[in-house]
Design a protein around this motif. Structure first.
Motif, PDB file in Angstrom:
ATOM      1  N   ALA A 641      30.043 -13.418 -66.815  1.00  0.00           N
ATOM      2  CA  ALA A 641      29.403 -12.625 -67.867  1.00  0.00           C
ATOM      3  C   ALA A 641      30.413 -11.619 -68.424  1.00  0.00           C
ATOM      4  CB  ALA A 641      28.174 -11.914 -67.321  1.00  0.00           C
ATOM      5  N   LEU A 642      30.005 -10.886 -69.424  1.00  0.00           N
ATOM      6  CA  LEU A 642      30.883  -9.900 -70.038  1.00  0.00           C
ATOM      7  C   LEU A 642      30.551  -8.500 -69.550  1.00  0.00           C
ATOM      8  CD1 LEU A 642      31.013 -11.139 -73.745  1.00  0.00           C
ATOM      9  CD2 LEU A 642      32.697 -11.534 -71.936  1.00  0.00           C
ATOM     10  N   ALA A 643      31.591  -7.672 -69.473  1.00  0.00           N
ATOM     11  CA  ALA A 643      31.408  -6.266 -69.091  1.00  0.00           C
ATOM     12  C   ALA A 643      32.229  -5.391 -70.023  1.00  0.00           C
ATOM     13  CB  ALA A 643      31.832  -6.044 -67.653  1.00  0.00           C
ATOM     14  N   ARG A 644      31.704  -4.204 -70.283  1.00  0.00           N
ATOM     15  CA  ARG A 644      32.439  -3.206 -71.067  1.00  0.00           C
ATOM     16  C   ARG A 644      33.095  -2.231 -70.101  1.00  0.00           C
ATOM     17  NH1 ARG A 644      31.897   1.947 -73.423  1.00  0.00           N
ATOM     18  NH2 ARG A 644      32.834   2.087 -75.538  1.00  0.00           N
ATOM     19  N   ILE A 645      34.414  -2.149 -70.172  1.00  0.00           N
ATOM     20  CA  ILE A 645      35.174  -1.222 -69.339  1.00  0.00           C
ATOM     21  C   ILE A 645      35.617  -0.084 -70.230  1.00  0.00           C
ATOM     22  CG2 ILE A 645      37.201  -0.935 -67.867  1.00  0.00           C
ATOM     23  CD1 ILE A 645      35.738  -4.356 -68.493  1.00  0.00           C
ATOM     24  N   SER A 646      35.400   1.140 -69.799  1.00  0.00           N
ATOM     25  CA  SER A 646      35.732   2.297 -70.629  1.00  0.00           C
ATOM     26  C   SER A 646      36.468   3.337 -69.801  1.00  0.00           C
ATOM     27  CB  SER A 646      34.467   2.904 -71.236  1.00  0.00           C
ATOM     28  OG  SER A 646      33.566   3.316 -70.216  1.00  0.00           O
ATOM     29  N   HIS A 649      39.877   7.244 -72.854  1.00  0.00           N
ATOM     30  CA  HIS A 649      40.775   7.005 -73.980  1.00  0.00           C
ATOM     31  C   HIS A 649      40.425   5.780 -74.799  1.00  0.00           C
ATOM     32  CE1 HIS A 649      43.020   9.921 -71.690  1.00  0.00           C
ATOM     33  NE2 HIS A 649      42.972   9.115 -70.653  1.00  0.00           N
ATOM     34  N   GLY A 650      39.619   4.855 -74.259  1.00  0.00           N
ATOM     35  CA  GLY A 650      39.320   3.648 -75.004  1.00  0.00           C
ATOM     36  C   GLY A 650      38.396   2.740 -74.221  1.00  0.00           C
ATOM     37  N   ALA A 651      38.188   1.539 -74.764  1.00  0.00           N
ATOM     38  CA  ALA A 651      37.271   0.590 -74.130  1.00  0.00           C
ATOM     39  C   ALA A 651      37.732  -0.827 -74.414  1.00  0.00           C
ATOM     40  CB  ALA A 651      35.845   0.791 -74.636  1.00  0.00           C
ATOM     41  N   ALA A 652      37.281  -1.761 -73.557  1.00  0.00           N
ATOM     42  CA  ALA A 652      37.537  -3.192 -73.735  1.00  0.00           C
ATOM     43  C   ALA A 652      36.323  -3.941 -73.227  1.00  0.00           C
ATOM     44  CB  ALA A 652      38.798  -3.611 -72.988  1.00  0.00           C
ATOM     45  N   VAL A 653      36.177  -5.182 -73.686  1.00  0.00           N
ATOM     46  CA  VAL A 653      35.115  -6.058 -73.204  1.00  0.00           C
ATOM     47  C   VAL A 653      35.776  -7.289 -72.602  1.00  0.00           C
ATOM     48  CG1 VAL A 653      33.079  -7.410 -73.806  1.00  0.00           C
ATOM     49  CG2 VAL A 653      33.496  -5.212 -74.929  1.00  0.00           C
ATOM     50  N   LEU A 654      35.501  -7.537 -71.321  1.00  0.00           N
ATOM     51  CA  LEU A 654      36.216  -8.559 -70.565  1.00  0.00           C
ATOM     52  C   LEU A 654      35.243  -9.402 -69.761  1.00  0.00           C
ATOM     53  CD1 LEU A 654      38.955  -6.150 -69.125  1.00  0.00           C
ATOM     54  CD2 LEU A 654      39.081  -7.454 -71.255  1.00  0.00           C
ATOM     55  N   GLU A 655      35.661 -10.628 -69.433  1.00  0.00           N
ATOM     56  CA  GLU A 655      34.850 -11.474 -68.567  1.00  0.00           C
ATOM     57  C   GLU A 655      34.906 -10.960 -67.131  1.00  0.00           C
ATOM     58  OE1 GLU A 655      35.695 -15.607 -68.684  1.00  0.00           O
ATOM     59  OE2 GLU A 655      34.850 -15.884 -70.683  1.00  0.00           O
ATOM     60  N   ALA A 706      34.977   3.320 -66.120  1.00  0.00           N
ATOM     61  CA  ALA A 706      33.585   2.932 -65.858  1.00  0.00           C
ATOM     62  C   ALA A 706      33.408   1.482 -66.300  1.00  0.00           C
ATOM     63  CB  ALA A 706      32.622   3.838 -66.615  1.00  0.00           C
ATOM     64  N   ILE A 707      32.374   0.840 -65.754  1.00  0.00           N
ATOM     65  CA  ILE A 707      32.091  -0.546 -66.117  1.00  0.00           C
ATOM     66  C   ILE A 707      30.581  -0.742 -66.189  1.00  0.00           C
ATOM     67  CG2 ILE A 707      32.226  -1.282 -63.692  1.00  0.00           C
ATOM     68  CD1 ILE A 707      33.324  -3.981 -64.736  1.00  0.00           C
ATOM     69  N   ALA A 708      30.153  -1.517 -67.178  1.00  0.00           N
ATOM     70  CA  ALA A 708      28.724  -1.787 -67.371  1.00  0.00           C
ATOM     71  C   ALA A 708      28.583  -3.144 -68.037  1.00  0.00           C
ATOM     72  CB  ALA A 708      28.082  -0.694 -68.237  1.00  0.00           C
ATOM     73  N   PRO A 709      27.431  -3.795 -67.882  1.00  0.00           N
ATOM     74  CA  PRO A 709      27.228  -5.086 -68.554  1.00  0.00           C
ATOM     75  C   PRO A 709      27.335  -4.944 -70.072  1.00  0.00           C
ATOM     76  CG  PRO A 709      25.547  -4.718 -66.888  1.00  0.00           C
ATOM     77  CD  PRO A 709      26.290  -3.426 -67.036  1.00  0.00           C
ATOM     78  N   TYR A 710      27.877  -5.971 -70.710  1.00  0.00           N
ATOM     79  CA  TYR A 710      27.944  -6.039 -72.156  1.00  0.00           C
ATOM     80  C   TYR A 710      26.890  -7.047 -72.598  1.00  0.00           C
ATOM     81  CZ  TYR A 710      29.828  -6.906 -76.860  1.00  0.00           C
ATOM     82  OH  TYR A 710      29.995  -7.040 -78.213  1.00  0.00           O
TER      83      TYR A 710
END
Length: 891
Positions: A641-646, A649-655, A706-710
């Protein structure tokens, strides 16, 4: 009868990837490509290549190349321009900035991808003739803590040993190094030593990496505590029979202070274990192994260097080798594993902001020496700004002109979004590149210069063991491409310095570089290759790999240093250095995780080269974040699944990849994806700009995050023969496939949205399957020749269909009627799903390996005999062993 055409001659050159410096034999095919194989005569690699090196032939096309100079016009757009116009624009822009703001408003940002001759030209122009010391390199991001630690300990930036020491060692300690993936050819040498002489491996790394899986002992220490571990080891060694009192007495200083500091912080194994978050018995075992094994090599890499305390980590390691006298002798010594092919060559010519050429610094005597040798009219007299500080100064408007060569700082630097903003404010931004489109090129340079790529370059590089090798061209320069040194010399001439840059080719520059290394040296500086100061052009073409120092009269070079002391400090003694007090890195809300970034097996830096290779893209086709399963479960994160890592300073969406080898409370994400290859895959914007106070190297291993479901309603893929643009508002990641490309997709676009997009993008011949109530949409578009143009598969999130069976259709000249009927089911006639690629060297997928194991291949040798998997670079062997353990049924 006509005589057969002669085969093009093979050319011996050097791989352009990591610091191992593997020898490559390239045979041009006459069509712009080449057959690439390992050079059995090269001492660094002995004929082996890793998966990336083996795939070099897939990366030398012209489809992505910048082939002509581009200059920004009054309308803000880049347009093709003659070389003279581009060079005049650069020279005029530099002169304007210097006249208005002084030379300190000019900076150069270079790359470990450059040849030494390019590096030399840039440093000479900047530091000797413009008068700016703001010259730094992306090697600052991977190597500079080792440089700083060496200079504190040795008095010089010297790697004491050779790769042959790995063959002769009885114990190899790998600290912060996933060598099985990042230096696989060296790791194969280590494995050969294990097989031949029983060499044992200790791996010190918070992550349970592929290298850790091969270790006799893995120490998953807490982030940032490496110096504490080696301080504890020093305290133990001082009381053991391994302590070499004579070496410490005769060749070092500072031992008592370093020992007192170590005893205060970590007096014994129990205290060390507590400080590092380790099991006491494991720490005691490591201490005993190190003390009892004379032939010990300690290899360290990015996990040591990329830290806010990286220099102290290096010195803590050196202290233990000083204390045991294990320095510069066969099978023993500290060994820095370099990240880039010419990080060391760049340092030889002053590629770091705190260096001058030939390993000289900025003391008044050294400044004067280089000034006199060059006849430099505007010699820089003090250290410049290191990479992170340099870009901060650009953002503040203090640096007005920047020339970037061969690197992609808009992706790779920490807080990369801030870097992008800074680049937009420059009065003059010059980019020398061999690709037309990357993230830095998107930051509106005023001039883009087409630079030579691997296969066209002509010069030298230096690997991790101080071995200078030739990179030789085997392809002609395409379009209007020119070497970087030539462009720099042309700008120098326009600034009034033609006589000092009147080089005919790289051999002229190499001779000058060699002569400077021996100028007023007499053994006082480590770097000396003056044996080659008068090398003839023909001899330069035939130059065989050699380890420096190679002073006059010793052209054969030097394998090892410091066995009998002779350090490059004023009193010729090594320095013990006590690390600063430090505690384990901890993260707290709102960023309760520690984000560690790094490399993966089959990709390189920002993928401008490796991203072109279908076999390299097949192993891990999308950017990911690794997390421990027990951290993932309560957050609702599932595999794939995908997760948003923040971060702050910024954020990314990764598997999401759940990985039991990941330390609780930590995340790992690879650095390679950019906006060119993924919509949300850049991790550089997340990384904090914290640096080591001594080396200036960014801490890329411990950013609070931090990490949370996307949440996405739909997911799927596009397969296409051509580069197409997915609809806006989606998450996507692109991978090269045989015959085309594949995009992983996720977002909120449903069947009706996709039907409209396909109608706009497709030729007339389209097959569709639409099930709006279930959220299913599939389409396949065919061109006039009957080939698959593209296919789209979209369904509800969590119900992903693999593209493995269909991707082969991209390389087919026509699609059979049977396959046309099956394509929307995700199948094709006679094709078996292969699963993800495991062995990139020979293109062997997971399912084939499992089938071989079930067919009786009971170990890695048997798998290799059946499929060839694991028989080249060996970087897939840990994965094959894991599949063996999972698949074999106990008897």
């Amino acid at each position: 009868m006509n005589a057969p055409l002669a085969s093009p001659p093979s050319v011996k050159t050097t791989c352009p990837y990591c610091g191992v410096g593997c020898g490559v034999k390239a045979t041009p095919d006459g069509l712009g490509g080449a057959l690439v194989e390992g050079d059995r005569d090269h001492p660094a690699s002995q004929g082996r290549l890793c998966s990336k090196g083996a795939a070099l032939g897939e990366t030398i096309g012209l489809s992505t190349r910048l082939l002509h100079p581009l200059v920004r016009g009054a309308d803000g757009a880049l347009a093709r321009a003659p070389w003279d116009q581009a060079l005049d624009r650069i020279a005029a822009g530099l002169r304007q900035v210097i006249d208005a703001h002084g030379p300190g408003a000019v900076a150069f940002y270079l790359s470990g991808q450059l040849l030494t001759e390019d590096y030399y030209a840039a440093n000479k122009l900047a530091k000797g003739f413009i008068g700016t010391s703001h010259v730094d390199t992306n090697s600052r991001l991977c190597m500079s803590s080792s440089v700083a630690g060496h200079k504190r300990g040795f008095g010089s930036d010297t790697v004491p040993g050779s790769y042959e020491d790995l063959d002769a060692a009885d114990l190899i300690v790998l600290v912060g190094s996933n060598a099985a993936w990042c230096h696989p050819v060296l790791f194969r040498r280590m494995e050969a030593a294990r097989k031949a002489r029983g060499t044992r491996f200790v791996v010190i790394d918070p992550r349970g990496t592929e290298t850790a899986a091969e270790a006799d002992l893995h120490l998953p220490l807490a982030h940032g505590t490496d110096a504490l571990l080696f301080s504890g080891l020093l305290a133990h060694l001082a009381e053991s029979s391994a302590f070499d009192a004579a070496y410490v007495r005769d060749h070092t200083t500072g031992f008592e202070a370093a020992l007192a500091s170590a005893r205060a912080a970590t007096p014994d194994a129990a205290a060390t274990a507590r400080a590092c978050g380790l099991d006491e018995a494991d720490v005691a075992r490591f201490f005993a192994l190190f003390a009892d094994t004379a032939r010990t090599v300690t290899c360290y890499s990015q996990g040591v260097n990329q830290s806010a305390v990286g220099t102290d980590k290096v010195n803590a390691i050196l202290n233990c080798h000083f204390a045991t006298g294990r320095m510069g002798r066969e099978g023993m010594g500290p060994f820095s594993l370099t990240g880039q092919p010419n990080a060391m060559g760049g340092r030889e010519v002053g590629g770091l902001a705190n260096q001058l050429a030939a390993h000289m610094g900025f003391s008044p005597e050294e400044v004067d020496r280089v000034r006199r040798f060059w006849g430099a009219p505007h010699m820089a007299t003090h250290e410049g700004l290191k990479a992170v500080d340099m870009f901060a100064a650009i953002g503040r408007g203090e640096i007005k002109a920047l020339w970037v060569m061969g690197t992609n700082p808009a992706v790779s630097l920490p807080e990369a979004d801030t870097v992008r903003t800074a680049l937009a404010g420059l009065d003059l931004f010059v980019l020398s590149e061999n690709v037309l489109d990357n993230d830095t090129a998107a930051c509106s340079p005023h001039v883009m210069l087409p630079a030579a790529a691997w296969g066209e370059k002509d010069g030298t590089v230096t690997n991790s063991e101080r071995r200078i090798s030739r990179q030789r061209p085997f392809l002609a320069l395409p379009g209007e491409v020119k070497p970087n040194w030539w462009a720099l010399a042309q700008v120098a001439a326009r600034l009034g310095h033609a006589d000092a840059f009147r080089w005919r080719g790289p051999a002229d520059i190499f001779r000058e570089h060699a002569a400077l290394s021996g100028f007023e040296n007499a053994g006082t500086r480590d770097f000396d290759i003056s044996a080659y100061a008068e090398i003839a052009d023909a001899a330069f073409q035939d130059f065989a790999p050699v380890q420096w120092p190679a002073p006059r009269g010793r052209a054969q070079g030097t394998a090892r240093l410091f066995a009998e002391g002779g350090y490059f400090t004023p009193d010729r003694r090594a320095r013990f250095v006590a690390p600063r007090p430090v505690a384990a890195v901890r993260a707290e809300p709102p960023f309760p995780f520690i984000l560690n970034t790094g490399r993966i097996r089959d990709q390189w830096h920002t993928m401008t080269r490796t991203g072109l290779s279908p076999r390299l893209g097949s192993h891990i086709p999308a950017p990911f974040v690794a997390i421990h399963p027990e951290d993932a479960a309560p957050l609702g994160l599932r595999e794939g699944a995908l997760a948003r890592i923040s971060s702050a300073h910024g954020a990314a969406v990764l598997e999401v990849k759940t990985d039991a080898g990941q330390k609780r409370g930590t995340l790992f994400a690879p650095i390679h994806w950019s906006e060119a290859t993924s919509s949300h895959g850049r991790v550089g914007p997340l990384v904090h700009a914290v640096t080591d106070p001594v080396s200036g190297q960014p801490d890329s291993k411990a950013t609070p995050a931090a990490i949370a479901p996307y949440e996405a309603r739909f997911e799927g893929f596009i397969l296409a023969r051509r580069r197409i643009k997915p609809p806006p508002g989606l998450w996507w990641a692109r991978a090269a496939l045989e015959g085309g490309f594949g995009w992983r997709l996720a977002g909120d676009l449903g069947p009706e949205d996709w039907a409209g997009w396909v109608k706009a993008a497709a030729p007339a011949d389209v097959a569709e399957l639409v099930d709006a109530p279930s959220g299913l949409y599939r389409a396949a578009a065919f061109d006039q020749e009957g080939r698959l143009d593209f296919a789209v598969f979209i369904g509800p999130a969590g119900q992903r269909v693999a593209w493995d069976a269909l991707k082969g259709l991209l390389a087919e000249e026509t699609v059979s009627a049977a396959d046309r009927r099956r394509v929307l089911s995700g199948r094709r006639a006679g094709a078996a799903v292969g699963g993800p690629l495991v062995c990139a060297c020979f293109g062997v997928p997971k399912d084939s390996i499992i089938a071989a194991i079930r067919g009786g291949a009971c170990d890695t040798s048997a798998v290799g005999e059946t499929l060839k998997a694991g028989t080249n670079c060996g970087s897939c062997l840990p994965e094959i062993r894991r599949l063996l353990a999972e698949t074999m049924v106990p008897v």
